[in-house]
Design an enzyme around this catalytic site. Structure first.
Site, short mmCIF file in Angstrom:
data_model
loop_
_atom_site.label_atom_id
_atom_site.label_comp_id
_atom_site.label_asym_id
_atom_site.label_seq_id
_atom_site.Cartn_x
_atom_site.Cartn_y
_atom_site.Cartn_z
N ARG A 292 0.86 -1.20 0.00
CA ARG A 292 0.00 0.00 0.00
C ARG A 292 0.88 1.24 0.00
O ARG A 292 2.09 1.13 0.23
CB ARG A 292 -0.86 -0.01 1.27
CG ARG A 292 0.00 0.17 2.50
CD ARG A 292 -0.75 0.21 3.81
NE ARG A 292 0.13 0.58 4.89
CZ ARG A 292 0.90 -0.28 5.58
NH1 ARG A 292 0.86 -1.56 5.27
NH2 ARG A 292 1.70 0.13 6.54
N VAL A 295 1.85 6.04 5.23
CA VAL A 295 1.65 7.36 5.84
C VAL A 295 2.83 8.26 5.51
O VAL A 295 2.68 9.40 5.11
CB VAL A 295 1.50 7.23 7.38
CG1 VAL A 295 1.53 8.60 8.04
CG2 VAL A 295 0.23 6.47 7.74
#
Ligand code: MV4
Length: 451
Positions: A292, A295
């Site tokens: 993914r 952050v």
């Protein structure tokens, strides 16, 4: 190219994805729970669909509602951001079955990298350095005892369905092995409905250094260098930086090459992160692979002038990558600003932001969805902003971070700003002399002592 992307997330990452879509001329659909009706990603999106009440499992994790939102708005792709469904193989599969492009990894890839023992076996086969330990899952406790003797104490027991430290136990001597085995399996079964364990030699006082990679549909991959994420509290990253103060040019080339080899071996498509443990002798070992966007992606963007969300969208649309590797041209630090009280064990502090003044100036980037008057809901994670400073050197980036933190006003809730401000004055941090153990010894100076 996609005409309309549904952003299946909230908060700062939803806004981050929205921004790149707008710059690419792609229409956007926001999804939101009733707690986020006043959130900025709802306001800035071209369309917005309410997908349920505040609880995540009834909204941001509710696959049927998100797919329905994509169908009624006729979105041709979904960007999951991070967290929520971003590494949910079932969601990736359902998107594929509905002919909606999932801007992330395939269901097979998510499952393969999500099972830590399988991921490790795959990386070992690819020739990526791995921590010595068990060959896959440990059959039973007798095998566990035998393996620990072979590996040699201290050992680390890890849950294959785990990650982020859940179901993990460090064992220093044989007499503690049984309890560790039982409690780790219990924790893993409770958290993941899977209690399969594997074992590794324990790497003492490691650094957590991860390599950003991008792979395309032709099987080519490149790396965008490292991020040092060693400053963590209870497996929650607090601050990250690139380049790592522990890195050398030769180590960067070796780790980058290992990460690219891993990505090309598994034919990885999209943005991914290969996490490594690095010991004090600068030996590096594969830890996990995340499928993914993370952050902390902005610090990488800042030092190579790159848009990682744009790259994800282009790769998902079948556009081949250039294939060139990138090396940091600047120094960038990210501080995660959470609505938590660092003077009270970082306990959450949701509520209304009665006043907010964000810092600015050259080399200061803020990724945030909050504003004066915004009510931080108690239902989601506590991160409310990412403060990123970038400069020619680490010292200048730290000075800029200090100045920006001093300017950053958030009233009405407690935040971790005071923690980050003290961190930037901590001698070991300033020297770049920190490992994943750093936060175990960190103590906040009491309020009155602060200058
Ligand atoms: C390790 C380790 C030492 N030796 N594995 C933490 C969660 C997951 N990412 C794996 N982790 C670790 N695995 C071996 N063989 C130490 C940790 C670890 C850690 C790793 C990275 C960042 C912070 C950490 C905090 C505690 C333990």
């Amino acid at each position: 190219m996609f005409k309309k992307i549904l952003i299946a997330n909230r908060g700062e990452i939803a806004l981050r994805i929205l921004r790149t879509c707008k710059e690419m001329g792609i229409s956007t659909v926001a999804v939101y729970s009733t707690a986020d009706a006043e959130s900025l990603h709802v306001r800035f999106a071209d369309e917005a669909v309410c997908i349920g009440p505040p609880p995540s499992n009834l909204s941001y994790l509710k696959i049927s509602n998100i797919i329905a939102a994509a169908e009624i708005t006729n979105a041709d792709a979904i960007h999951p951001g991070y967290g929520f469904l971003s590494e949910n193989a079932k969601f990736s599969k359902i998107c594929e079955e509905h002919d909606i492009k999932f801007i992330g990894a395939s269901a097979e890839m998510i499952s393969k990298m999500g099972d830590k023992a399988t991921a490790k076996a795959t990386m070992k086969a690819a020739g990526v350095p791995c921590v010595p330990g068990s060959e896959g899952i440990i059959k039973d406790f007798p095998e566990c005892i035998k393996l620990a003797k072979e590996v040699g104490y201290p050992v680390m027991l890890k849950a294959t369905a785990g990650g982020g430290g859940k179901g993990m136990r460090a064992v220093w001597k044989e007499e503690d092995l049984q309890d560790a085995w039982d409690s780790a399996r219990q924790e893993s079964a409770a958290a993941f409905d899977n209690n399969d364990m594997y074992m590794e030699k324990l790497i003492e006082e490691p650094r957590h250094i991860e390599i950003q990679i991008v792979g395309d549909s032709t099987g080519k991959a490149c790396h965008l260098s490292e991020r040092d994420c060693s400053v963590q509290r209870r497996h929650q990253k607090l601050t990250e930086e690139t380049p790592s103060p522990f890195m050398t040019d030769s180590l960067r080339k070796k780790m980058g090459a290992a990460a690219v080899k891993a990505a090309e071996y598994i034919k990885y498509e999209g943005a991914g992160t290969v996490e490594f443990l690095v010991d004090k002798h600068r030996n590096f070992y594969f830890m996990e692979m995340n499928t993914r966007i993370q952050v902390e992606h902005p610090i990488t963007e800042q030092v190579i002038d790159y848009d990682l969300i744009r790259e994800q969208i282009l790769v998902a649309a079948g556009v081949p990558i250039s294939g060139k590797n990138y090396f940091p041209q600047l120094h960038s630090i990210e501080c995660r600003i959470n609505a938590e009280d660092p003077y009270n064990n970082f306990r959450p502090s949701p509520g209304k932001i009665t006043n907010l003044h964000a810092p600015g100036g050259h080399g200061v980037r803020i990724d945030t969805h909050v504003y004066s008057g915004y009510v931080i809901p108690p239902n989601y994670d506590s991160m409310i902003a990412k403060l990123i400073t970038t400069a020619q050197s680490r010292e200048e980036a730290i000075n800029k971070m200090k100045r920006a933190l001093d300017e950053f006003v958030i009233e009405g809730v407690k935040t971790t700003i005071p923690f980050h401000r003290q961190l930037m004055d901590h001698p070991d941090y300033v020297e770049g002399n920190y490992t994943t153990k750093f936060m175990e010894d960190f103590k906040m100076k009491p309020l009155e002592e602060e200058d």
